[in-house]
Design a protein around this motif. Sequence first.
Motif, PDB file in Angstrom:
ATOM      1  N   GLN A  13       0.826  -1.209   0.000  1.00 23.51           N
ATOM      2  CA  GLN A  13       0.000   0.000   0.000  1.00 23.51           C
ATOM      3  C   GLN A  13       0.864   1.265   0.000  1.00 23.51           C
ATOM      4  O   GLN A  13       0.540   2.256  -0.662  1.00 23.51           O
ATOM      5  N   SER A  14       1.967   1.217   0.736  1.00 23.77           N
ATOM      6  CA  SER A  14       2.794   2.410   0.912  1.00 23.77           C
ATOM      7  C   SER A  14       3.514   2.836  -0.364  1.00 23.77           C
ATOM      8  O   SER A  14       3.947   3.986  -0.475  1.00 23.77           O
ATOM      9  N   ILE A  15       3.670   1.934  -1.334  1.00 22.83           N
ATOM     10  CA  ILE A  15       4.393   2.263  -2.560  1.00 22.83           C
ATOM     11  C   ILE A  15       3.446   2.463  -3.739  1.00 22.83           C
ATOM     12  O   ILE A  15       3.890   2.532  -4.893  1.00 22.83           O
ATOM     13  N   CYS A  16       2.161   2.592  -3.441  1.00 21.45           N
ATOM     14  CA  CYS A  16       1.150   2.716  -4.490  1.00 21.45           C
ATOM     15  C   CYS A  16       0.490   4.089  -4.498  1.00 21.45           C
ATOM     16  O   CYS A  16       0.432   4.782  -3.470  1.00 21.45           O
ATOM     17  N   THR A  17      -0.028   4.463  -5.647  1.00 20.39           N
ATOM     18  CA  THR A  17      -0.847   5.655  -5.786  1.00 20.39           C
ATOM     19  C   THR A  17      -2.172   5.447  -5.051  1.00 20.39           C
ATOM     20  O   THR A  17      -2.508   4.319  -4.681  1.00 20.39           O
ATOM     21  N   PRO A  18      -2.952   6.515  -4.842  1.00 20.83           N
ATOM     22  CA  PRO A  18      -4.268   6.333  -4.235  1.00 20.83           C
ATOM     23  C   PRO A  18      -5.160   5.361  -5.010  1.00 20.83           C
ATOM     24  O   PRO A  18      -6.052   4.738  -4.429  1.00 20.83           O
ATOM     25  N   ASP A  19      -4.900   5.205  -6.309  1.00 16.81           N
ATOM     26  CA  ASP A  19      -5.670   4.250  -7.106  1.00 16.81           C
ATOM     27  C   ASP A  19      -5.174   2.818  -6.948  1.00 16.81           C
ATOM     28  O   ASP A  19      -5.761   1.891  -7.517  1.00 16.81           O
ATOM     29  N   GLY A  20      -4.077   2.631  -6.208  1.00 14.43           N
ATOM     30  CA  GLY A  20      -3.607   1.280  -5.918  1.00 14.43           C
ATOM     31  C   GLY A  20      -2.576   0.721  -6.866  1.00 14.43           C
ATOM     32  O   GLY A  20      -2.370  -0.502  -6.909  1.00 14.43           O
ATOM     33  N   ASN A  21      -1.862   1.593  -7.600  1.00 12.61           N
ATOM     34  CA  ASN A  21      -0.855   1.124  -8.550  1.00 12.61           C
ATOM     35  C   ASN A  21       0.541   1.574  -8.119  1.00 12.61           C
ATOM     36  O   ASN A  21       0.722   2.694  -7.648  1.00 12.61           O
ATOM     37  N   MET A  22       1.510   0.703  -8.288  1.00 11.66           N
ATOM     38  CA  MET A  22       2.869   0.985  -7.840  1.00 11.66           C
ATOM     39  C   MET A  22       3.496   2.139  -8.625  1.00 11.66           C
ATOM     40  O   MET A  22       3.389   2.193  -9.844  1.00 11.66           O
ATOM     41  N   LEU A  23       4.150   3.040  -7.905  1.00 13.49           N
ATOM     42  CA  LEU A  23       4.893   4.140  -8.522  1.00 13.49           C
ATOM     43  C   LEU A  23       6.056   4.494  -7.608  1.00 13.49           C
ATOM     44  O   LEU A  23       5.862   5.061  -6.536  1.00 13.49           O
ATOM     45  N   ILE A  24       7.257   4.137  -8.046  1.00 11.49           N
ATOM     46  CA  ILE A  24       8.460   4.342  -7.248  1.00 11.49           C
ATOM     47  C   ILE A  24       9.486   5.098  -8.074  1.00 11.49           C
ATOM     48  O   ILE A  24       9.761   4.731  -9.222  1.00 11.49           O
ATOM     49  N   VAL A  25      10.051   6.149  -7.492  1.00 11.96           N
ATOM     50  CA  VAL A  25      11.186   6.832  -8.101  1.00 11.96           C
ATOM     51  C   VAL A  25      12.449   6.081  -7.697  1.00 11.96           C
ATOM     52  O   VAL A  25      12.705   5.884  -6.500  1.00 11.96           O
ATOM     53  N   ALA A  26      13.216   5.633  -8.670  1.00  8.21           N
ATOM     54  CA  ALA A  26      14.447   4.893  -8.402  1.00  8.21           C
ATOM     55  C   ALA A  26      15.634   5.841  -8.364  1.00  8.21           C
ATOM     56  O   ALA A  26      15.919   6.529  -9.344  1.00  8.21           O
ATOM     57  N   ALA A  27      16.312   5.873  -7.221  1.00  9.32           N
ATOM     58  CA  ALA A  27      17.495   6.728  -7.069  1.00  9.32           C
ATOM     59  C   ALA A  27      18.586   5.978  -6.324  1.00  9.32           C
ATOM     60  O   ALA A  27      19.370   6.573  -5.580  1.00  9.32           O
ATOM     61  N   ASP A  28      18.643   4.659  -6.517  1.00  8.98           N
ATOM     62  CA  ASP A  28      19.662   3.854  -5.850  1.00  8.98           C
ATOM     63  C   ASP A  28      20.933   3.731  -6.683  1.00  8.98           C
ATOM     64  O   ASP A  28      21.911   3.126  -6.243  1.00  8.98           O
ATOM     65  N   GLN A  29      20.938   4.308  -7.888  1.00  6.17           N
ATOM     66  CA  GLN A  29      22.121   4.254  -8.730  1.00  6.17           C
ATOM     67  C   GLN A  29      23.281   5.010  -8.074  1.00  6.17           C
ATOM     68  O   GLN A  29      23.070   6.022  -7.403  1.00  6.17           O
ATOM     69  N   ARG A  30      24.472   4.536  -8.304  1.00  7.06           N
ATOM     70  CA  ARG A  30      25.653   5.213  -7.799  1.00  7.06           C
ATOM     71  C   ARG A  30      26.503   5.719  -8.964  1.00  7.06           C
ATOM     72  O   ARG A  30      26.431   6.888  -9.316  1.00  7.06           O
ATOM     73  N   ASN A  31      27.242   4.862  -9.629  1.00 12.40           N
ATOM     74  CA  ASN A  31      28.043   5.311 -10.774  1.00 12.40           C
ATOM     75  C   ASN A  31      27.160   5.827 -11.903  1.00 12.40           C
ATOM     76  O   ASN A  31      27.516   6.792 -12.594  1.00 12.40           O
ATOM     77  N   GLY A  32      25.998   5.202 -12.102  1.00 12.57           N
ATOM     78  CA  GLY A  32      25.088   5.656 -13.145  1.00 12.57           C
ATOM     79  C   GLY A  32      24.571   7.056 -12.894  1.00 12.57           C
ATOM     80  O   GLY A  32      24.373   7.833 -13.832  1.00 12.57           O
ATOM     81  N   MET A  33      24.362   7.394 -11.622  1.00 12.25           N
ATOM     82  CA  MET A  33      23.911   8.747 -11.315  1.00 12.25           C
ATOM     83  C   MET A  33      25.050   9.747 -11.476  1.00 12.25           C
ATOM     84  O   MET A  33      24.839  10.862 -11.974  1.00 12.25           O
ATOM     85  N   LYS A  34      26.242   9.360 -11.100  1.00 13.08           N
ATOM     86  CA  LYS A  34      27.385  10.249 -11.334  1.00 13.08           C
ATOM     87  C   LYS A  34      27.527  10.573 -12.815  1.00 13.08           C
ATOM     88  O   LYS A  34      27.777  11.724 -13.192  1.00 13.08           O
ATOM     89  N   ALA A  35      27.344   9.570 -13.657  1.00 12.47           N
ATOM     90  CA  ALA A  35      27.500   9.768 -15.104  1.00 12.47           C
ATOM     91  C   ALA A  35      26.462  10.725 -15.667  1.00 12.47           C
ATOM     92  O   ALA A  35      26.680  11.350 -16.713  1.00 12.47           O
ATOM     93  N   ALA A  36      25.311  10.845 -14.985  1.00  9.51           N
ATOM     94  CA  ALA A  36      24.255  11.736 -15.448  1.00  9.51           C
ATOM     95  C   ALA A  36      24.508  13.197 -15.082  1.00  9.51           C
ATOM     96  O   ALA A  36      23.810  14.080 -15.564  1.00  9.51           O
ATOM     97  N   ILE A  37      25.489  13.438 -14.240  1.00  4.76           N
ATOM     98  CA  ILE A  37      25.816  14.809 -13.834  1.00  4.76           C
ATOM     99  C   ILE A  37      26.860  15.335 -14.811  1.00  4.76           C
ATOM    100  O   ILE A  37      28.066  15.188 -14.624  1.00  4.76           O
ATOM    101  N   LYS A  38      26.393  15.951 -15.878  1.00  2.00           N
ATOM    102  CA  LYS A  38      27.256  16.291 -17.013  1.00  2.00           C
ATOM    103  C   LYS A  38      28.137  17.510 -16.769  1.00  2.00           C
ATOM    104  O   LYS A  38      29.125  17.704 -17.484  1.00  2.00           O
TER     105      LYS A  38
END
Length: 297
Positions: A13-38
């Motif tokens: 329930q905690s990771i779902c919208t009020p309509d009951g569907n999953m929506l998670i922002v993924a920010a666990d990347q480490r090297n991949g996130m560094k590479a996005a900082i141009k």
Amino acid sequence: MNELNTLERRGLQSICTPDGNMLIVAADQRNGMKAAIKDAPQGSDAISREELAEVKADLVRHLANNAPAILLDPEVALPAIVDAGVLARNTALVVGLDASGFATEDGLKYTRYVDGVTPRTVRDFGGTVAKMLFYTRPDRQGESSRVAQEIRDLVTACEAEGVLLIVELLTYQLADETAEEYAVAFSQLVIDGAALAVACGAKILKLQYPGSAEACAAVTDVAQGVPWAVLSAGVDHETFIGQVSTAVAHGAAGAMAGRSLWKDSLSINAATREELLTGRALPRLRELADAVDGRRH
């Protein structure tokens, strides 16, 4: 269907919208996130752990706090983002268990855990949901394989701790396989990987887009009622919106998006980060919420 217990249901329930569907922002990347900082002055390799932690904190402040849940790593982001009060009270915390990179054995890939991180650690960080990545080649790995046992063991450990486990699966090209051969096999590998994970007790799946409406329907069929969400895999936002809309229309239960939301919205400069995350990434998140709830056609 692999039934959820009471604590796992609350986690879902905690990771779902009020309509009951999953929506998670993924920010666990480490090297991949560094590479996005141009715009890092000395390049991404020179970005310090502390600087990356600040980027992750701003990503939570300006983007993920508007979502049901955020996926963060225990190497850079946690526990600091929770302890500093950055994470909003209504945004659930999903803790990634997998370390960067992978090990190889007999030509197959295996992920590794972050040192010292267990289902109990998820609770210690303030999370109720864990995510673990497993590389799979179900044409070479059956229910008696090492990866199958690893899935079973972690499902059992998380269930005992009262932590909902999201099983993320990534299939991949083998060294002795051509790109053309892999492309032909890809959809079935995603489908068969989902079937394998469900047979091993998985209760929530995070999967690559299997390539078509028909393949999405096949995933839903083999999942046997286990909810599955689509991962963005670095595609652009508009492509991902289309994939999510197709998947949801054929049985998917949501999406988990990282780079498709924020890969062009990060900066080494805090003011620029805020401007890009609120002006570019946040509207994308709202469009994605409409897609997972089936309101985008």
